[in-house]
Enzyme design. Structure first.
Site, PDB file in Angstrom:
ATOM      1  N   CYS A  44      32.778  -5.423 -23.627  1.00 48.71           N
ATOM      2  CA  CYS A  44      33.867  -4.608 -23.582  1.00 48.71           C
ATOM      3  C   CYS A  44      34.751  -5.070 -24.504  1.00 48.71           C
ATOM      4  CB  CYS A  44      34.411  -3.858 -22.513  1.00 48.71           C
ATOM      5  SG  CYS A  44      35.370  -5.304 -21.841  1.00 48.71           S
ATOM      6  N   LYS A  98      45.635   2.280  -9.676  1.00 48.41           N
ATOM      7  CA  LYS A  98      44.303   2.511 -10.067  1.00 48.41           C
ATOM      8  C   LYS A  98      43.237   1.489  -9.323  1.00 48.41           C
ATOM      9  CE  LYS A  98      43.068   0.969 -14.299  1.00 48.41           C
ATOM     10  NZ  LYS A  98      41.586   0.479 -14.273  1.00 48.41           N
ATOM     11  N   ASN A  99      43.733   0.203  -9.629  1.00 48.95           N
ATOM     12  CA  ASN A  99      42.643  -0.654  -9.362  1.00 48.95           C
ATOM     13  C   ASN A  99      42.480  -0.974  -7.804  1.00 48.95           C
ATOM     14  OD1 ASN A  99      42.111  -1.437 -11.866  1.00 48.95           O
ATOM     15  ND2 ASN A  99      43.124  -3.313 -11.980  1.00 48.95           N
ATOM     16  N   ASP A 109      46.589  -8.573 -16.495  1.00 50.36           N
ATOM     17  CA  ASP A 109      46.787  -7.299 -16.747  1.00 50.36           C
ATOM     18  C   ASP A 109      48.085  -7.049 -17.077  1.00 50.36           C
ATOM     19  OD1 ASP A 109      44.210  -6.503 -16.492  1.00 50.36           O
ATOM     20  OD2 ASP A 109      44.605  -5.651 -14.428  1.00 50.36           O
ATOM     21  N   ARG A 131      43.756   6.130 -19.207  1.00 52.98           N
ATOM     22  CA  ARG A 131      43.049   5.525 -18.160  1.00 52.98           C
ATOM     23  C   ARG A 131      43.747   4.774 -16.858  1.00 52.98           C
ATOM     24  NH1 ARG A 131      39.716   1.223 -20.096  1.00 52.98           N
ATOM     25  NH2 ARG A 131      39.261   1.101 -17.992  1.00 52.98           N
ATOM     26  N   ARG A 183      34.005   0.276 -16.364  1.00 54.69           N
ATOM     27  CA  ARG A 183      33.149  -1.018 -15.717  1.00 54.69           C
ATOM     28  C   ARG A 183      33.306  -1.101 -14.181  1.00 54.69           C
ATOM     29  NH1 ARG A 183      31.777  -5.617 -17.465  1.00 54.69           N
ATOM     30  NH2 ARG A 183      32.663  -6.371 -15.422  1.00 54.69           N
ATOM     31  N   ARG A 195      32.372 -10.062 -19.955  1.00 54.09           N
ATOM     32  CA  ARG A 195      32.691  -9.691 -18.498  1.00 54.09           C
ATOM     33  C   ARG A 195      31.087  -9.450 -17.879  1.00 54.09           C
ATOM     34  NH1 ARG A 195      37.546  -5.066 -18.355  1.00 54.09           N
ATOM     35  NH2 ARG A 195      37.765  -5.867 -16.334  1.00 54.09           N
ATOM     36  N   PRO A 196      30.604 -10.391 -17.490  1.00 51.16           N
ATOM     37  CA  PRO A 196      29.179 -10.185 -16.901  1.00 51.16           C
ATOM     38  C   PRO A 196      29.351  -9.778 -15.454  1.00 51.16           C
ATOM     39  CG  PRO A 196      29.744 -12.527 -17.002  1.00 51.16           C
ATOM     40  CD  PRO A 196      30.517 -11.700 -17.820  1.00 51.16           C
ATOM     41  N   VAL A 197      28.174  -9.402 -14.723  1.00 50.80           N
ATOM     42  CA  VAL A 197      28.294  -9.090 -13.368  1.00 50.80           C
ATOM     43  C   VAL A 197      27.229  -9.806 -12.613  1.00 50.80           C
ATOM     44  CG1 VAL A 197      29.095  -6.507 -13.580  1.00 50.80           C
ATOM     45  CG2 VAL A 197      26.527  -7.025 -13.652  1.00 50.80           C
ATOM     46  N   ASP A 198      27.036 -11.025 -13.005  1.00 53.16           N
ATOM     47  CA  ASP A 198      26.013 -12.161 -12.450  1.00 53.16           C
ATOM     48  C   ASP A 198      26.602 -12.350 -10.953  1.00 53.16           C
ATOM     49  OD1 ASP A 198      28.332 -13.352 -13.861  1.00 53.16           O
ATOM     50  OD2 ASP A 198      27.321 -15.217 -13.163  1.00 53.16           O
ATOM     51  N   GLN A 199      27.769 -12.297 -10.708  1.00 52.47           N
ATOM     52  CA  GLN A 199      28.215 -12.850  -9.318  1.00 52.47           C
ATOM     53  C   GLN A 199      28.064 -11.818  -8.251  1.00 52.47           C
ATOM     54  OE1 GLN A 199      29.719 -16.074  -8.753  1.00 52.47           O
ATOM     55  NE2 GLN A 199      28.678 -16.176 -10.759  1.00 52.47           N
ATOM     56  N   ILE A 223      41.811 -15.675 -18.211  1.00 52.16           N
ATOM     57  CA  ILE A 223      40.733 -15.003 -17.588  1.00 52.16           C
ATOM     58  C   ILE A 223      39.702 -14.111 -18.508  1.00 52.16           C
ATOM     59  CG2 ILE A 223      40.276 -13.092 -15.826  1.00 52.16           C
ATOM     60  CD1 ILE A 223      42.179 -15.018 -14.640  1.00 52.16           C
TER      61      ILE A 223
HETATM   62  C1  UD1 Z   1      39.515  -6.475 -12.324  1.00 53.45           C
HETATM   63  C2  UD1 Z   1      40.559  -5.493 -12.533  1.00 53.45           C
HETATM   64  C3  UD1 Z   1      41.235  -5.787 -14.108  1.00 53.45           C
HETATM   65  C4  UD1 Z   1      41.636  -7.060 -14.147  1.00 53.45           C
HETATM   66  C5  UD1 Z   1      40.594  -8.099 -13.695  1.00 53.45           C
HETATM   67  C6  UD1 Z   1      41.129  -9.492 -13.663  1.00 53.45           C
HETATM   68  C7  UD1 Z   1      39.525  -3.489 -11.419  1.00 53.45           C
HETATM   69  C8  UD1 Z   1      38.999  -2.169 -11.263  1.00 53.45           C
HETATM   70  N1  UD1 Z   1      39.883  -4.193 -12.406  1.00 53.45           N
HETATM   71  O1  UD1 Z   1      38.598  -6.449 -13.127  1.00 53.45           O
HETATM   72  O2  UD1 Z   1      42.068  -4.718 -14.318  1.00 53.45           O
HETATM   73  O3  UD1 Z   1      41.996  -7.249 -15.280  1.00 53.45           O
HETATM   74  O4  UD1 Z   1      40.214  -7.829 -12.314  1.00 53.45           O
HETATM   75  O5  UD1 Z   1      42.300  -9.494 -12.614  1.00 53.45           O
HETATM   76  O6  UD1 Z   1      40.022  -3.974 -10.204  1.00 53.45           O
HETATM   77  N2  UD1 Z   1      32.960 -12.641 -14.239  1.00 53.45           N
HETATM   78  C9  UD1 Z   1      31.810 -13.225 -14.316  1.00 53.45           C
HETATM   79  N3  UD1 Z   1      30.904 -12.855 -13.619  1.00 53.45           N
HETATM   80  C10 UD1 Z   1      30.852 -11.666 -12.784  1.00 53.45           C
HETATM   81  C11 UD1 Z   1      32.441 -11.232 -12.641  1.00 53.45           C
HETATM   82  C12 UD1 Z   1      33.273 -11.633 -13.479  1.00 53.45           C
HETATM   83  O7  UD1 Z   1      31.662 -14.048 -14.978  1.00 53.45           O
HETATM   84  O8  UD1 Z   1      29.960 -11.324 -12.058  1.00 53.45           O
HETATM   85  C13 UD1 Z   1      34.168 -12.999 -15.075  1.00 53.45           C
HETATM   86  C14 UD1 Z   1      34.907 -12.098 -16.081  1.00 53.45           C
HETATM   87  O9  UD1 Z   1      34.084 -11.949 -17.193  1.00 53.45           O
HETATM   88  C15 UD1 Z   1      36.182 -12.550 -16.073  1.00 53.45           C
HETATM   89  C16 UD1 Z   1      36.685 -12.844 -14.877  1.00 53.45           C
HETATM   90  O10 UD1 Z   1      35.400 -13.250 -14.061  1.00 53.45           O
HETATM   91  O11 UD1 Z   1      36.244 -13.649 -17.139  1.00 53.45           O
HETATM   92  C17 UD1 Z   1      37.263 -12.201 -13.800  1.00 53.45           C
HETATM   93  O12 UD1 Z   1      36.822 -11.015 -13.760  1.00 53.45           O
HETATM   94  P1  UD1 Z   1      36.861  -9.975 -12.493  1.00 53.45           P
HETATM   95  O13 UD1 Z   1      37.975 -10.542 -11.505  1.00 53.45           O
HETATM   96  O14 UD1 Z   1      35.457  -9.907 -12.039  1.00 53.45           O
HETATM   97  O15 UD1 Z   1      37.526  -8.815 -13.084  1.00 53.45           O
HETATM   98  P2  UD1 Z   1      36.919  -7.158 -12.776  1.00 53.45           P
HETATM   99  O16 UD1 Z   1      36.834  -7.224 -11.330  1.00 53.45           O
HETATM  100  O17 UD1 Z   1      35.971  -6.498 -13.478  1.00 53.45           O
END
Ligand code: UD1
Length: 415
Positions: A116, A22-23, A304, A396, A92, A121-125, A326
């Site tokens: 969630c 899936k991922n 996961d 899912r 997401r 799980r922010p997207v700031d990066q 994580i």
């Molecule tokens: C992906 C996987 C998910 C897995 C996760 C960690 C997909 C579709 N999903 O999720 O199944 O559990 O990797 O291996 O591939 N974070 C920030 N800012 C950001 C982005 C992330 O602070 O901009 C934090 C998140 O809150 C979390 C950590 O970084 O604590 C890792 O998250 P991330 O690797 O981004 O997870 P996803 O890519 O959403």
């Protein structure tokens, strides 16, 4: 609402065919946005998240021809550069359209995902990286509005390791002007699978699989064909199920090389693991031994798989200490496990799991995808009947889970 009813206490024997990941499939589908040509993706698992992604890509103007497990996508004319809240809130990973859309169409409007079940799980990066590449980004009315006439290369150092963040920026960089260097990148096999597909499409990428990925932008990408890698989390889930319930199972279409940390822990728990090309065997004929583990980015133990190992430790001999580094709120399954008779204490980001001789069946509720898998494994070993409610989470991420489990002897049905 659909439920799973499981009669526990039956060992598992036989063969399971592992589906595409899936991922890996989710970002691969988004890569279609980077080209006018047709992208053919094979070994796509038929899951709810995949349907949501295909619906999102369709409403943007992508023509989608799905003949499972193959999907052909053609984004020759993009008409709607928006990912609406309704779609992003259920999945997401919809954030993965941001980079490709912006790079190809110069504009994108993506709903912010919000919190969630497993944390903020922010997207700031993702945003920080695209800004460094020249995008102007504003947050208005809950949406990320991003504009860039033409993205340019940049050196970006991620503050934390992010999987979809790395994928988003890697895709955007493929057709940006100049060279992009992504430091502290995710090394997950799904990032590598995406890079390999992008390279087939004409991208110039090196360093994927390490923490420094370099992308030299090209004018345009072209069509290609790519097979999604096997799902390492689905594989790990069936392995954990056999380690908990006992038995002898062969997993085919699997990749052991993506699962070292998990296979090591299963061996430590007492399972006999055999690996050969495309196949992993597991035999377990004793009560498992509890294992300690700590989740961290790849190649360490995956977050996961944390919930499934809570289920394994719950019936193991001894005490297992599980640390989640994580996500901040990823022990929702623990409360439900207590209803099945598990003995678990949670202190901050650590769960101390005291193994018990047996769990007893009860009605439990799934709270997220991997928590659901934990409860199914617990149901397989619990005495009597376990009913797992809210299994839409499971759908899912696990293709044909009850057929696959029934195929190896489990007594499980959906009502
Ligand atoms: C992906 C996987 C998910 C897995 C996760 C960690 C997909 C579709 N999903 O999720 O199944 O559990 O990797 O291996 O591939 N974070 C920030 N800012 C950001 C982005 C992330 O602070 O901009 C934090 C998140 O809150 C979390 C950590 O970084 O604590 C890792 O998250 P991330 O690797 O981004 O997870 P996803 O890519 O959403």
């Amino acid at each position: 609402m659909q439920k799973l009813i499981i009669q526990g206490g039956v060992p598992l024997n036989g063969e399971v065919v592992i589906s595409g990941a899936k991922n890996a499939a989710l970002p691969l589908l988004c890569a279609a946005l980077l080209t006018q040509d047709t992208l053919k993706i094979t070994n796509v698992p038929m899951l709810q998240d995949i349907n949501t992604m295909l619906a999102l890509l369709r409403q943007m103007g992508t023509r989608v021809d799905a003949t499972p497990p193959m999907v052909e996508l053609c984004a020759d004319s993009l008409i709607h550069l928006v990912a609406p809240y309704e779609m992003v809130k259920t999945m997401r990973a919809a954030i993965l359209v941001l980079g490709p859309l912006l790079a190809r169409a110069g504009e994108a409007e993506i709903s912010l995902p919000g919190g969630c079940a497993i944390g903020m799980r922010p997207v700031d990066q993702h945003i920080k990286g695209l800004q460094a590449m020249g995008a102007e980004i504003a947050i208005r009315h809950g949406y990320i509005h991003a504009v860039a006439k033409k993205l340019h290369g940049a050196r970006i150092v991620f503050d934390i390791v992010t999987v979809t963040g790395t994928e988003n920026l890697m895709m955007a960089a493929c057709i940006a002007d100049g060279v992009t260097v992504l430091e502290n990148s995710a090394r997950e096999p799904e990032v590598v699978d995406l890079a390999e597909c992008l390279i087939k499409m004409g991208a110039k990428i090196r360093g994927h699989g390490t923490d420094v990925i370099t992308v030299e932008g090209v004018a345009a990408l072209h069509g290609a064909e790519h097979a999604v890698m096997p799902d390492r989390i689905e594989t790990g889930t069936y392995l954990a199920a056999v380690a908990a319930a006992g038995g002898n199972v062969t997993l085919t279409h699997a990749r052991a090389d993506t699962l070292d940390a998990v296979l090591d822990k299963l061996t430590e728990a007492g399972a006999a693991i055999t690996r050969s090309t495309g196949t992993i065997g597991i035999a377990m004929n004793t009560r498992p031994k509890a294992v300690n583990l700590k989740t961290a980015p790849y190649p360490a133990f995956p977050t996961d798989m944390q919930a499934q190992f809570i289920a394994l430790n719950a019936i193991a001999s001894g005490t297992g200490i599980v640390t989640e580094t994580i996500f901040e709120n990823r022990f929702m399954h623990v409360q439900e496990m207590l209803r099945l008779g598990a003995k678990i204490d949670v202190e901050g980001n650590t769960a101390i799991v005291h193994g018990v001789e047996r769990l007893t069946g009860a009605t439990v509720m799934a709270t997220d995808l991997r928590a659901s898998a934990c409860l199914v494994i617990a149901g397989l070993v619990a005495e009597g009947e376990t009913i797992v409610d809210r299994i839409y989470h499971l759908d899912r991420g696990y293709e044909k889970i009850e057929q696959k489990l029934t195929g190896i002897g489990a007594r499980i049905e959906r009502i």
